[in-house]
Write an enzyme that holds these catalytic residues in place. Structure first.
Site, PDB file in Angstrom:
ATOM      1  N   LYS A 191      37.232 -63.544 -32.206  1.00 25.46           N
ATOM      2  CA  LYS A 191      36.591 -62.881 -31.070  1.00 25.46           C
ATOM      3  C   LYS A 191      36.115 -61.491 -31.469  1.00 25.46           C
ATOM      4  O   LYS A 191      36.795 -60.778 -32.215  1.00 25.46           O
ATOM      5  CB  LYS A 191      37.587 -62.800 -29.910  1.00 25.46           C
ATOM      6  CG  LYS A 191      37.010 -62.311 -28.592  1.00 25.46           C
ATOM      7  CD  LYS A 191      38.066 -62.382 -27.505  1.00 25.46           C
ATOM      8  CE  LYS A 191      37.550 -61.909 -26.157  1.00 25.46           C
ATOM      9  NZ  LYS A 191      38.597 -62.012 -25.103  1.00 25.46           N
TER      10      LYS A 191
ATOM     11  N   SER B 112      37.349 -64.514 -21.082  1.00 27.97           N
ATOM     12  CA  SER B 112      36.287 -63.806 -21.785  1.00 27.97           C
ATOM     13  C   SER B 112      36.094 -64.296 -23.227  1.00 27.97           C
ATOM     14  O   SER B 112      35.112 -63.961 -23.876  1.00 27.97           O
ATOM     15  CB  SER B 112      36.599 -62.308 -21.800  1.00 27.97           C
ATOM     16  OG  SER B 112      37.806 -62.048 -22.514  1.00 27.97           O
TER      17      SER B 112
ATOM     18  N   SER C 285      42.102 -64.904 -20.581  1.00 21.49           N
ATOM     19  CA  SER C 285      40.882 -64.999 -21.393  1.00 21.49           C
ATOM     20  C   SER C 285      40.977 -65.924 -22.598  1.00 21.49           C
ATOM     21  O   SER C 285      39.957 -66.226 -23.217  1.00 21.49           O
ATOM     22  CB  SER C 285      40.451 -63.602 -21.852  1.00 21.49           C
ATOM     23  OG  SER C 285      39.949 -62.866 -20.771  1.00 21.49           O
TER      24      SER C 285
END
Length: 476
Positions: free
Chosen positions: A80, A155, A179
């Site tokens: 990420k 996310s 997330s």
């Protein structure tokens, strides 16, 4: 051969690399080829370097040839884009950090790099990890590989999409209020939010420091446990980090298992498909001999509000450093004075959702409102932690849905309140600092995956994975 190679689990790749069925370079090449095919329609990655990946794979082959390589050596992965990587861009999917290249790496990436993992790229996300749909990125909208009209979740949506699309064996995301687990749920994957402190946050760009935790997204439960073990451990650069013991699953007797379920979770906002999946998961464990226990969480309805007040307050503080002077994007308006540089840089550099949460947090901390909002949210947090502690005196773990529905259509969560409601099942684990495992269980309309969540006491990851294996076997 490429499709067969890509479809394998992490543990299968580990064995195949050691048996010389294929090399790390061949494995990386297969995933890079899949990225070429899938990225135009999925958009999971913000940055990638095939040359760097193949160089890392070649080094992994040399280590594998010596016969004593670490377990994850040669495994292609994604990361990420809020996790710092030395000499590799880290943008948090924000204009505020566009072009930023960190001079250091996060502890998590140091560990995986030392293992010999092959980094395929940095994945798209909701800006500064604020969102549940992956539509808040400043650069692109990631699509769900199972149905490109739908959200992959957020996310860590790029992380989930990269694994679901066969563009990585596993991915590392961050979970502040769901997330990691939300993308896992929407993409039919396994996602773990570890105990707060099990994984070092050093090098993770902070959103809400008291909730932030890094976790893996994988295809199987065993794969997930394997990755978590590789990234866990105390770190002197993160004072909250701890050694939490092994997270690997172990043999358990289901007949000695007490599984808690909570009626407060079954509200009107939960789809019937999700409720059915939850009931079937409970029935599956009951059929294995487990005891199903009704537990009460009287303050669970306060969790979401408390989370958004506290997390927004912490975001307001953490993101104050991005002022156009010390850190981050700086306005191009040459005539701006010092005050205007600050205001215009933040206005231009931050996206709409980030600005919304900064304003919410600043308001909650402001004079005259701190007692009314922030302190009451802290009280609600304490009450919920007490509820969970009492519940775990009556059961070994709690079974719940992961999200209220299957993956939503892209663009359907533009209303902030509706978007925030997707976190209703995930935020309690972050508030209490306990581990929570999301895993696929059944399918709904259109074949979209459904997901259930297991929550346990602090550092009970091994138990959650063990029960997850039972459910994984019952879901086939």
């Amino acid at each position: 051969m490429m499709d067969e190679m890509i479809s394998r689990s992490l543990c299968e790749h580990v064995e195949a690399l050691r048996n010389k069925e294929y090399s790390a370079v061949e494995l990386a090449g297969a995933f890079l080829k899949r990225m070429e095919e899938a990225e135009p329609s999925i958009g999971a990655y913000l940055w990638s370097s095939p040359e760097m990946a193949l160089e890392s794979a070649a080094l992994a082959d040399k280590r594998l040839a010596l016969g004593n390589a670490p377990l994850l050596c040669g495994i292609p992965m994604s990361l990420k884009d809020n996790i710092s990587t030395k000499d590799i861009p880290t943008t948090c999917a924000s204009r505020m950090l566009e072009g930023y290249i960190p001079p250091y790496s996060a502890t998590v990436w140091e560990k995986l790099s030392d293992e010999g993992c092959v980094l395929l790229g940095k994945t798209n996300m909701d800006e500064f990890a604020m969102g549940s749909c992956n539509e808040n990125s400043a650069f692109a909208v990631t699509k769900n590989p199972l149905d490109t009209s739908r959200s992959p979740g957020g996310s860590s949506g790029g992380s989930g999409a990269s694994v679901a699309a066969g563009e990585a064996v596993f991915s590392i995301g961050s979970d502040t209020g769901g997330s990691v687990r939300t993308p896992a749920a929407y993409c039919g994957l396994v996602g773990m939010k570890p105990t707060y402190g099990r994984v070092s946050r050093y090098g993770l760009v902070a959103f809400a420091s008291s909730f932030d935790q890094i976790g893996p997204i994988t295809r199987t439960v065993k794969d997930n446990a394997t990755v978590l073990c590789a990234i866990s451990g105390a770190d002197k650069r993160d004072s909250q980090s701890r050694n939490g013991g092994s997270a690997m699953p172990c043999d358990i007797d289901p007949k000695k298992l007490r599984v808690g379920i909570c009626e407060e979770f079954m509200s009107d906002g939960v789809s019937e498909q999700v409720k059915n999946a939850h009931r079937k998961a409970a029935d599956a464990l009951l059929g294995m001999g487990a005891q199903i226990v009704q537990v009460k969480l009287p303050n669970i309805n306060r969790a979401l509000g408390a989370y958004y007040v506290i997390s927004s307050a912490e975001a307001s503080s953490n993101l104050a450093r991005f002022d156009g002077i010390r850190y981050g994007y700086r306005t191009k308006n040459a005539s701006a004075d010092m005050d205007d540089i600050y205001k215009m840089s933040r206005q231009e550099g931050f996206g709409r959702e980030v600005k919304r949460r900064i304003m919410l947090g600043t308001h909650a901390l402001s004079e005259g409102f701190r007692d009314e909002y922030y302190k009451k949210a802290l009280l609600a947090k304490a009450l919920l932690k007490e509820d969970l502690e009492k519940a775990f005196s009556e059961c070994d773990l709690i079974l719940s849905p992961t999200v209220p529905s299957a993956a939503p259509v892209l663009g359907s969560l533009e209303d902030p309140l509706r978007a925030y409601m997707t976190d209703v099942f995930s935020v309690p684990a972050n508030i209490a600092g306990i581990p929570a495992l999301a895993l696929p269980f059944g399918t709904g309309e259109g074949g979209l995956p459904l997901s259930v969540q297991l929550m346990g006491r602090k550092f009970s990851e091994s138990l959650l994975y063990s029960v997850g294996l039972l459910l994984e076997g019952g879901n086939k």
